[in-house]
Design a protein around this motif. Sequence first.
Motif, PDB file in Angstrom:
ATOM      1  N   PRO A   1     -35.990 -32.329 -58.101  1.00  0.00           N
ATOM      2  CA  PRO A   1     -35.902 -31.186 -59.004  1.00  0.00           C
ATOM      3  C   PRO A   1     -36.659 -31.426 -60.312  1.00  0.00           C
ATOM      4  N   VAL A   2     -37.221 -30.359 -60.845  1.00  0.00           N
ATOM      5  CA  VAL A   2     -37.880 -30.380 -62.150  1.00  0.00           C
ATOM      6  C   VAL A   2     -37.196 -29.339 -63.036  1.00  0.00           C
ATOM      7  N   ILE A   3     -36.881 -29.733 -64.261  1.00  0.00           N
ATOM      8  CA  ILE A   3     -36.281 -28.822 -65.239  1.00  0.00           C
ATOM      9  C   ILE A   3     -37.289 -28.597 -66.357  1.00  0.00           C
ATOM     10  N   TYR A   4     -37.536 -27.328 -66.683  1.00  0.00           N
ATOM     11  CA  TYR A   4     -38.382 -27.014 -67.843  1.00  0.00           C
ATOM     12  C   TYR A   4     -37.500 -26.453 -68.941  1.00  0.00           C
TER      13      TYR A   4
ATOM     14  N   GLU B   1     -43.616 -44.621 -59.569  1.00  0.00           N
ATOM     15  CA  GLU B   1     -42.989 -45.887 -59.196  1.00  0.00           C
ATOM     16  C   GLU B   1     -41.502 -45.917 -59.514  1.00  0.00           C
ATOM     17  N   ASP B   2     -41.076 -45.097 -60.482  1.00  0.00           N
ATOM     18  CA  ASP B   2     -39.683 -45.154 -60.937  1.00  0.00           C
ATOM     19  C   ASP B   2     -38.725 -44.414 -60.006  1.00  0.00           C
ATOM     20  N   HIS B   3     -39.209 -43.482 -59.208  1.00  0.00           N
ATOM     21  CA  HIS B   3     -38.387 -42.699 -58.281  1.00  0.00           C
ATOM     22  C   HIS B   3     -37.185 -42.046 -58.977  1.00  0.00           C
ATOM     23  N   PRO B   4     -37.426 -41.207 -60.002  1.00  0.00           N
ATOM     24  CA  PRO B   4     -36.301 -40.553 -60.679  1.00  0.00           C
ATOM     25  C   PRO B   4     -35.628 -39.523 -59.782  1.00  0.00           C
ATOM     26  N   ASN B   5     -34.401 -39.153 -60.148  1.00  0.00           N
ATOM     27  CA  ASN B   5     -33.683 -38.094 -59.426  1.00  0.00           C
ATOM     28  C   ASN B   5     -34.055 -36.709 -59.940  1.00  0.00           C
ATOM     29  N   ILE B   6     -34.374 -36.623 -61.241  1.00  0.00           N
ATOM     30  CA  ILE B   6     -34.717 -35.359 -61.884  1.00  0.00           C
ATOM     31  C   ILE B   6     -35.792 -35.628 -62.950  1.00  0.00           C
ATOM     32  N   ILE B   7     -36.721 -34.686 -63.110  1.00  0.00           N
ATOM     33  CA  ILE B   7     -37.728 -34.750 -64.170  1.00  0.00           C
ATOM     34  C   ILE B   7     -37.473 -33.612 -65.148  1.00  0.00           C
ATOM     35  N   LEU B   8     -37.475 -33.925 -66.435  1.00  0.00           N
ATOM     36  CA  LEU B   8     -37.259 -32.925 -67.482  1.00  0.00           C
ATOM     37  C   LEU B   8     -38.522 -32.786 -68.326  1.00  0.00           C
ATOM     38  N   ILE B   9     -39.058 -31.575 -68.387  1.00  0.00           N
ATOM     39  CA  ILE B   9     -40.245 -31.285 -69.195  1.00  0.00           C
ATOM     40  C   ILE B   9     -39.828 -30.403 -70.372  1.00  0.00           C
TER      41      ILE B   9
ATOM     42  N   LYS C   1     -34.242 -35.982 -74.495  1.00  0.00           N
ATOM     43  CA  LYS C   1     -33.536 -37.224 -74.162  1.00  0.00           C
ATOM     44  C   LYS C   1     -32.045 -37.091 -74.453  1.00  0.00           C
ATOM     45  N   GLU C   2     -31.692 -36.472 -75.602  1.00  0.00           N
ATOM     46  CA  GLU C   2     -30.279 -36.264 -75.939  1.00  0.00           C
ATOM     47  C   GLU C   2     -29.593 -35.421 -74.870  1.00  0.00           C
ATOM     48  N   ALA C   3     -30.288 -34.397 -74.389  1.00  0.00           N
ATOM     49  CA  ALA C   3     -29.715 -33.540 -73.343  1.00  0.00           C
ATOM     50  C   ALA C   3     -29.458 -34.338 -72.079  1.00  0.00           C
ATOM     51  N   ALA C   4     -30.419 -35.174 -71.696  1.00  0.00           N
ATOM     52  CA  ALA C   4     -30.289 -35.964 -70.472  1.00  0.00           C
ATOM     53  C   ALA C   4     -29.170 -36.992 -70.591  1.00  0.00           C
ATOM     54  N   LEU C   5     -29.104 -37.687 -71.708  1.00  0.00           N
ATOM     55  CA  LEU C   5     -28.055 -38.700 -71.898  1.00  0.00           C
ATOM     56  C   LEU C   5     -26.676 -38.054 -71.902  1.00  0.00           C
ATOM     57  N   GLY C   6     -26.551 -36.927 -72.581  1.00  0.00           N
ATOM     58  CA  GLY C   6     -25.262 -36.242 -72.631  1.00  0.00           C
ATOM     59  C   GLY C   6     -24.808 -35.733 -71.281  1.00  0.00           C
ATOM     60  N   ALA C   7     -25.756 -35.523 -70.364  1.00  0.00           N
ATOM     61  CA  ALA C   7     -25.415 -35.074 -69.011  1.00  0.00           C
ATOM     62  C   ALA C   7     -25.097 -36.240 -68.088  1.00  0.00           C
TER      63      ALA C   7
ATOM     64  N   VAL D   1     -27.359 -27.687 -66.568  1.00  0.00           N
ATOM     65  CA  VAL D   1     -28.247 -27.585 -65.407  1.00  0.00           C
ATOM     66  C   VAL D   1     -28.496 -28.954 -64.787  1.00  0.00           C
ATOM     67  N   ILE D   2     -28.610 -29.986 -65.611  1.00  0.00           N
ATOM     68  CA  ILE D   2     -28.797 -31.344 -65.086  1.00  0.00           C
ATOM     69  C   ILE D   2     -27.630 -31.715 -64.181  1.00  0.00           C
ATOM     70  N   GLN D   3     -26.418 -31.419 -64.617  1.00  0.00           N
ATOM     71  CA  GLN D   3     -25.244 -31.764 -63.815  1.00  0.00           C
ATOM     72  C   GLN D   3     -25.196 -30.944 -62.527  1.00  0.00           C
ATOM     73  N   GLU D   4     -25.597 -29.685 -62.600  1.00  0.00           N
ATOM     74  CA  GLU D   4     -25.646 -28.860 -61.384  1.00  0.00           C
ATOM     75  C   GLU D   4     -26.669 -29.414 -60.395  1.00  0.00           C
ATOM     76  N   ALA D   5     -27.828 -29.795 -60.901  1.00  0.00           N
ATOM     77  CA  ALA D   5     -28.875 -30.347 -60.035  1.00  0.00           C
ATOM     78  C   ALA D   5     -28.443 -31.669 -59.432  1.00  0.00           C
ATOM     79  N   PHE D   6     -27.739 -32.478 -60.218  1.00  0.00           N
ATOM     80  CA  PHE D   6     -27.245 -33.769 -59.727  1.00  0.00           C
ATOM     81  C   PHE D   6     -26.317 -33.568 -58.539  1.00  0.00           C
ATOM     82  N   GLU D   7     -25.355 -32.654 -58.690  1.00  0.00           N
ATOM     83  CA  GLU D   7     -24.386 -32.441 -57.610  1.00  0.00           C
ATOM     84  C   GLU D   7     -25.059 -31.880 -56.354  1.00  0.00           C
ATOM     85  N   LYS D   8     -26.028 -31.018 -56.558  1.00  0.00           N
ATOM     86  CA  LYS D   8     -26.711 -30.390 -55.427  1.00  0.00           C
ATOM     87  C   LYS D   8     -27.583 -31.376 -54.660  1.00  0.00           C
ATOM     88  N   HIS D   9     -28.160 -32.343 -55.371  1.00  0.00           N
ATOM     89  CA  HIS D   9     -29.149 -33.233 -54.749  1.00  0.00           C
ATOM     90  C   HIS D   9     -28.641 -34.656 -54.545  1.00  0.00           C
TER      91      HIS D   9
END
Length: 456
Positions: free
Chosen positions: A160-163, A125-133, A97-103, A205-213
Amino acid sequence: MKIDVLVAEIGSTTTVVNAFDGINTKEPIFIGQGQAATTVQEGDVRIGLENSIEDLRKNLQVDDLTYSEMFATSSAAGGLKMTVHGLVFDMTARAAKEAALGAGAIVRIVTAGKLRRTDLKKLQEDHPNIILIAGGVDYGERDTALYNAEEIAKLNLPIPVIYAGNIENDEEVKLIFENHQKELYIVENVFPKIDELNVEPTRKVIQEAFEKHIIHAPGMKHIFDIVNETITPTPAAVMNLCKLIYDKIGDVLVVDVGGATTDVHSVTEGTEAISRIQVSPEPTAKRTVEGDLGMYVNMENVIEIIGEEQLIKEGFNLEKLRKEYYAIPKNDEERRFINRLAEVATMTAIDRHAGGIRYVYGPSGRGTLAQGKDLSNVRFIIGTGGALTRLEDGGKILSQIIKGEDDNNLSLLPTGEVKVLIDNDYIMSSLGVLAFKYEDAAIRLLENSLNYKLSC
């Protein structure tokens, strides 16, 4: 008129364009600003961008306006929405969560342990832009993250999915997703060892995926027809600038009071004394988002914190203010009212962001523990956002964060000599994305806005 750079801030309701020139010189300048309504709902964000550029042209009183480069930050189309899935809530789930918020993400769902059917239903139902596992320290527990990966893969969501979990699972996760139509990113573990956070690789990586998608978000399909440089989530741009400030002048706290949320960014390792008694690790760069604290969209929540009776005692005509106030204060009464709300939103957000001291009792007597973010070493507090930069009491409000020497408050707040600064031009997020390519220019422009020299 031709200028070097435009930076667009594409918000949920308003698109603002800031113009900068002399980017490759020793004295870059902030030329001016234009704004217009964001047009995501109309199905094409370009309309709002073009309208804001036209408004800038009118404000500059020029017949024609061209530019070499255009960057953008975006919180439109709901911002960067993510869901986060870890093993233990206070460990891998919190690290993710800290990684996602900071991105710069808005974290809509956080789960710990194996996903249940109700979790999977909410995720769809939430339709997220990215999933982080995430899940498991390196060479530790493996099964939960693999189970969650398999269940998420079955949903076949085109996102996109990030592991970023136990390194032993990397190849297994690749196999799970190899026949699914989604992009998979394998990143270093966000929680590789007990009491060790490693969030920066995932943030990148979250920011890279955001810009790409981002072009897949509603109304954003043609954004690169106008923007020819980096697009970054707006909060991530602010965080990028906070890190640069930290490198230049040391531990920093930035407060952004907006119409819908109040964001707090801090970059500090805290003090050695507190680190020795910390219950769990905190990231050096931390962001919190208070979605219930805003000056317009969430005004009623702030009123409730203060209390209607108290505001009436202070001379506010709440009935009139509720009826006539629209986003930007128009008179002295509304400005006084927003100052009061901004004060409470700031202090409430800081209270939630900062950690604190707590006492525990055992057979050997009382022990002292610290939990949460240690801000006691912060030496600079910076205010941005409309309320703190456009109203006269911004500096006074931020000064209340500083903890006095005789204050017995157990919160880990800044103490000692602390400098309060205001982003007078209200351009921090623009400079944050500009800094990815023009770091020196961004720092000089920030110095002008803060009226403060950032020493190396």
